[in-house]
Write a protein that holds these residues in place. Structure first.
Motif, short mmCIF file in Angstrom:
data_model
loop_
_atom_site.label_atom_id
_atom_site.label_comp_id
_atom_site.label_asym_id
_atom_site.label_seq_id
_atom_site.Cartn_x
_atom_site.Cartn_y
_atom_site.Cartn_z
N UNK A 5 -1.84 5.49 -4.34
CA UNK A 5 -2.44 4.21 -4.70
C UNK A 5 -2.12 3.86 -6.15
N UNK A 6 -2.38 2.60 -6.50
CA UNK A 6 -2.19 2.18 -7.88
C UNK A 6 -3.02 3.04 -8.84
N UNK A 7 -4.25 3.35 -8.46
CA UNK A 7 -5.11 4.16 -9.32
C UNK A 7 -4.51 5.55 -9.52
N UNK A 8 -4.00 6.14 -8.47
CA UNK A 8 -3.35 7.45 -8.60
C UNK A 8 -2.11 7.37 -9.49
N UNK A 9 -1.33 6.34 -9.30
CA UNK A 9 -0.09 6.18 -10.08
C UNK A 9 -0.41 6.04 -11.56
N UNK A 10 -1.47 5.32 -11.88
CA UNK A 10 -1.87 5.19 -13.28
C UNK A 10 -2.18 6.55 -13.91
N UNK A 11 -2.63 7.49 -13.09
CA UNK A 11 -2.94 8.84 -13.58
C UNK A 11 -1.75 9.79 -13.51
N UNK A 12 -0.70 9.38 -12.82
CA UNK A 12 0.47 10.25 -12.65
C UNK A 12 1.58 9.96 -13.66
N UNK A 72 0.96 -17.83 -5.22
CA UNK A 72 1.15 -17.29 -6.56
C UNK A 72 0.67 -15.87 -6.76
N UNK A 73 0.17 -15.23 -5.72
CA UNK A 73 -0.33 -13.86 -5.82
C UNK A 73 0.64 -12.90 -5.14
N UNK A 74 0.79 -11.71 -5.75
CA UNK A 74 1.75 -10.72 -5.26
C UNK A 74 1.03 -9.49 -4.74
N UNK A 75 1.58 -8.90 -3.69
CA UNK A 75 1.14 -7.59 -3.21
C UNK A 75 2.38 -6.76 -2.91
N UNK A 76 2.43 -5.57 -3.52
CA UNK A 76 3.65 -4.76 -3.51
C UNK A 76 3.42 -3.41 -2.81
N UNK A 77 4.46 -2.90 -2.18
CA UNK A 77 4.48 -1.52 -1.70
C UNK A 77 5.91 -1.00 -1.81
N UNK A 91 4.89 6.46 0.72
CA UNK A 91 4.72 5.05 0.42
C UNK A 91 3.84 4.98 -0.82
N UNK A 92 4.06 3.95 -1.61
CA UNK A 92 3.31 3.83 -2.86
C UNK A 92 2.89 2.37 -3.07
N UNK A 93 1.64 2.17 -3.49
CA UNK A 93 1.30 0.87 -4.03
C UNK A 93 2.22 0.61 -5.22
N UNK A 94 2.50 -0.64 -5.50
CA UNK A 94 3.50 -0.89 -6.55
C UNK A 94 3.06 -1.89 -7.61
N UNK A 95 1.79 -2.28 -7.59
CA UNK A 95 1.32 -3.16 -8.66
C UNK A 95 1.39 -2.45 -10.01
N UNK A 96 0.92 -1.20 -10.06
CA UNK A 96 0.94 -0.45 -11.32
C UNK A 96 2.36 -0.18 -11.78
N UNK A 97 3.23 0.17 -10.84
CA UNK A 97 4.62 0.44 -11.18
C UNK A 97 5.31 -0.82 -11.69
N UNK A 98 5.05 -1.96 -11.06
CA UNK A 98 5.68 -3.21 -11.51
C UNK A 98 5.25 -3.55 -12.92
N UNK A 99 3.97 -3.40 -13.21
CA UNK A 99 3.47 -3.67 -14.57
C UNK A 99 4.13 -2.75 -15.58
N UNK A 100 4.20 -1.47 -15.25
CA UNK A 100 4.70 -0.47 -16.18
C UNK A 100 6.21 -0.56 -16.37
N UNK A 101 6.95 -0.73 -15.30
CA UNK A 101 8.41 -0.67 -15.41
C UNK A 101 8.99 -1.82 -16.19
N UNK A 102 8.34 -2.99 -16.12
CA UNK A 102 8.87 -4.14 -16.84
C UNK A 102 8.73 -3.95 -18.34
#
Length: 309
Positions: A5-12, A72-77, A91-102
């Motif tokens: 999940x996005x929450x897990x990714x933020x911690x990883x 105008x709203x995005x949902x990523x995986x 599979x991974x949620x990708x909102x956190x990754x999209x924010x971070x990678x940019x």
């Protein structure tokens, strides 16, 4: 197979790890050892489905990000596979990754293309990416003064950054467009604007402009004056920029010579020149591409597996 999940990714994933993983991926692509699947958009009755991906043999992964855009709203995986045997890993949620990678990629671009000693940055935009870039520049780009420009939320964002990094010698303030551009070394545009945000004639010599807000061919954040003054234009992937980078596609005829547009990985690898002179104005136009998402998905997955042992 697991789901993160996005929450897990933020911690990883932390920002320094993300920067390192992205640098490795960009260099791998520049050497011809990786491949990118350009974004494909499909739309019906107001719902848009987009896919983009990459194969990164160096990290032994292949994957694709799939997302919807609705009102105008995005949902990523992201779906991640092992490259060597094709097995589906996660599979991974990708909102956190999209924010971070940019924002992490912008830091790589700043390091490769901004002039040495750059200390003043202006950020247009106060949304998710504006905030991510403000914090990234304060922590990882050697910036000492941040100027925030926004329709709303500029005072709050400036205050939060100022409070968080004042001990590091960083100050932040909400300012007007003219104040933001005056003497700024780094300018980041992270908005949903469809027309240029400022007059490029106001840019100081040596400025580095990172336009990251749009990935649509009919919208732009920078004007022809900015492009006319640019000694170098740099993109993530030339083929994708030629389809999506409205800042470049909407330019007056003759302003953009695509044969001279460089790719960021090539600059990082020393295969082409980025900045030649201290007073050069450099434009980096980002649209986001699958290499970034897959690289950070691989990092998150690998970290999760290591921690689970």
């Amino acid at each position: 197979m697991i789901h993160l999940t996005d929450a897990q990714i933020d911690n990883l994933i932390d920002f320094p790890q993300a920067i390192a993983a992205l640098e490795s991926a960009f260099r791998e692509l520049a050497r011809g050892a990786a491949a990118v699947q350009r974004r494909v958009r499909t739309e019906a009755q107001g719902t848009k489905l987009s896919t983009l991906g990459a194969v990164l043999p160096g990290a032994d992964v292949a994957g694709a990000k799939v997302y919807t855009t609705l009102r105008g709203q995005f949902n990523f995986v992201i779906v991640l596979f092992r490259a060597s045997d094709g097995a589906c890993l996660a599979t991974l949620d990708a909102n956190a990754i999209t924010r971070l990678r940019t924002a992490a990629t912008t830091i790589l671009a700043v390091r490769a293309l901004a002039r040495p000693g750059a200390r003043t940055a202006a950020i247009f935009g106060t949304g998710v990416q504006g905030a991510a870039h403000a914090h990234a520049l304060a922590r990882f780009a050697g910036v000492q003064a941040l100027r925030i420009v926004g329709i709303e939320g500029d005072v709050a964002l400036a205050a939060s950054v100022d409070e968080a990094y004042r001990a590091m010698g960083v100050t932040a303030s909400a300012v007007s467009t003219d104040e933001a551009l005056d003497g700024a070394d780094i300018i980041v545009t992270a908005t949903r604007a469809s027309t240029p945000l400022f007059d490029g004639r106001a840019l100081s010599p040596g400025a580095f402009v990172a336009a990251i807000g749009s990935s649509l061919p009919h919208t732009r954040e920078t004007d022809d004056a900015t492009l006319a003054r640019a000694a170098r234009i740099v993109v993530e992937l030339r083929d994708q920029a030629r389809e999506e980078a409205g800042d470049l596609l909407m330019a007056a005829p003759g302003l953009v010579n695509w044969h001279d547009v460089a790719e960021l990985g090539d600059v990082m690898e020393g295969l082409t020149t980025g900045r030649r002179h201290r007073d050069d104005i450099i434009v980096y136009k980002a649209v986001g591409f699958g290499l970034q998402d897959v690289a950070l998905a691989a990092l998150a997955y690998r970290t999760h597996i290591e921690r689970a042992r």
